[in-house]
Scaffold this motif. Sequence first.
Motif, PDB file in Angstrom:
ATOM      1  N   SER A   1      50.679  46.703  36.840  1.00  0.00           N
ATOM      2  CA  SER A   1      50.434  47.352  38.133  1.00  0.00           C
ATOM      3  C   SER A   1      49.286  46.681  38.885  1.00  0.00           C
ATOM      4  O   SER A   1      49.120  46.904  40.078  1.00  0.00           O
ATOM      5  N   HIS A   2      48.489  45.885  38.195  1.00  0.00           N
ATOM      6  CA  HIS A   2      47.323  45.218  38.775  1.00  0.00           C
ATOM      7  C   HIS A   2      47.338  43.747  38.343  1.00  0.00           C
ATOM      8  O   HIS A   2      46.415  43.275  37.677  1.00  0.00           O
ATOM      9  N   GLN A   3      48.373  43.032  38.732  1.00  0.00           N
ATOM     10  CA  GLN A   3      48.568  41.682  38.217  1.00  0.00           C
ATOM     11  C   GLN A   3      47.465  40.718  38.613  1.00  0.00           C
ATOM     12  O   GLN A   3      47.055  39.885  37.809  1.00  0.00           O
ATOM     13  N   GLN A   4      46.970  40.819  39.828  1.00  0.00           N
ATOM     14  CA  GLN A   4      45.899  39.908  40.250  1.00  0.00           C
ATOM     15  C   GLN A   4      44.635  40.146  39.418  1.00  0.00           C
ATOM     16  O   GLN A   4      43.993  39.197  38.962  1.00  0.00           O
ATOM     17  N   GLU A   5      44.300  41.396  39.187  1.00  0.00           N
ATOM     18  CA  GLU A   5      43.146  41.735  38.352  1.00  0.00           C
ATOM     19  C   GLU A   5      43.361  41.252  36.913  1.00  0.00           C
ATOM     20  O   GLU A   5      42.433  40.761  36.265  1.00  0.00           O
ATOM     21  N   THR A   6      44.592  41.392  36.421  1.00  0.00           N
ATOM     22  CA  THR A   6      44.919  40.954  35.067  1.00  0.00           C
ATOM     23  C   THR A   6      44.712  39.454  34.922  1.00  0.00           C
ATOM     24  O   THR A   6      44.112  38.993  33.946  1.00  0.00           O
ATOM     25  N   VAL A   7      45.196  38.692  35.886  1.00  0.00           N
ATOM     26  CA  VAL A   7      45.003  37.235  35.839  1.00  0.00           C
ATOM     27  C   VAL A   7      43.518  36.901  35.911  1.00  0.00           C
ATOM     28  O   VAL A   7      43.032  36.025  35.187  1.00  0.00           O
ATOM     29  N   GLY A   8      42.764  37.623  36.735  1.00  0.00           N
ATOM     30  CA  GLY A   8      41.322  37.401  36.808  1.00  0.00           C
ATOM     31  C   GLY A   8      40.643  37.629  35.467  1.00  0.00           C
ATOM     32  O   GLY A   8      39.772  36.855  35.053  1.00  0.00           O
ATOM     33  N   ALA A   9      41.052  38.690  34.764  1.00  0.00           N
ATOM     34  CA  ALA A   9      40.473  38.976  33.445  1.00  0.00           C
ATOM     35  C   ALA A   9      40.844  37.882  32.445  1.00  0.00           C
ATOM     36  O   ALA A   9      40.015  37.471  31.619  1.00  0.00           O
ATOM     37  N   LEU A  10      42.081  37.407  32.507  1.00  0.00           N
ATOM     38  CA  LEU A  10      42.496  36.305  31.632  1.00  0.00           C
ATOM     39  C   LEU A  10      41.654  35.062  31.887  1.00  0.00           C
ATOM     40  O   LEU A  10      41.238  34.373  30.949  1.00  0.00           O
ATOM     41  N   MET A  11      41.397  34.774  33.153  1.00  0.00           N
ATOM     42  CA  MET A  11      40.637  33.586  33.491  1.00  0.00           C
ATOM     43  C   MET A  11      39.183  33.698  33.039  1.00  0.00           C
ATOM     44  O   MET A  11      38.583  32.705  32.632  1.00  0.00           O
ATOM     45  N   LEU A  12      38.616  34.904  33.095  1.00  0.00           N
ATOM     46  CA  LEU A  12      37.253  35.097  32.585  1.00  0.00           C
ATOM     47  C   LEU A  12      37.192  34.843  31.079  1.00  0.00           C
ATOM     48  O   LEU A  12      36.238  34.251  30.582  1.00  0.00           O
ATOM     49  N   ALA A  13      38.209  35.296  30.376  1.00  0.00           N
ATOM     50  CA  ALA A  13      38.244  35.125  28.923  1.00  0.00           C
ATOM     51  C   ALA A  13      38.625  33.709  28.518  1.00  0.00           C
ATOM     52  O   ALA A  13      38.201  33.218  27.467  1.00  0.00           O
ATOM     53  N   ASN A  14      39.442  33.044  29.344  1.00  0.00           N
ATOM     54  CA  ASN A  14      39.963  31.702  29.020  1.00  0.00           C
ATOM     55  C   ASN A  14      39.947  30.832  30.279  1.00  0.00           C
ATOM     56  O   ASN A  14      41.002  30.572  30.876  1.00  0.00           O
TER      57      ASN A  14
END
Length: 183
Positions: free
Chosen positions: A99-112
């Motif tokens: 439901s929050h795909q842009q936020e999800t990608v942002g979190a992935l990028m912070l982690a990796n």
Amino acid sequence: MKSGPIVLNQTLSKIHLVVSPSTELLINGSVDARTGFTVNQQLALERMGYSTSAILPSDYGVNSYAEAIFTRPQILKSDPDLVRRFVAATVRGYDYAYSHQQETVGALMLANPQLDPAQQAAQLKHQAAYIYTEFSRAHGTCAFQPSVISQTQDILTQFGGLKRRVDIQNIYSTDYLPSKKGQ
């Protein structure tokens, strides 16, 4: 979901199998095909400009689940509420991520940070069709059909070298899934 008998038109002895953990052999033409996941390897190849075709096992009656949550029987007995909460949190996590795909990608990028954000966004979008099926929309995120587990065992017995059948009723439970209302 299609089902029915699985028919192999060729025996595996007529196919030269090569083990390769990367797409390099496919790209350089050393192999004609490889196994992989459409949500990452196929998308990565297409983003690099290669044309691909996917042969989905489900199109040929081979249905299975790619992910599962495991725990020890002792945990189920000693703290079933922990298992319920963990499964419910997993369901909420999937629903929030999609439901929050842009936020999800942002979190992935912070982690990796070495990942490609466009690739991750494409993967998330593509994978949604596998997470949110007609069945899961009707029964809830992470719901599954026991018949698929039974079919998987049948396929592994027939083609995968599984020597001993197990009572599949003893290896899974839907008791810990939240009700669709509880999501």
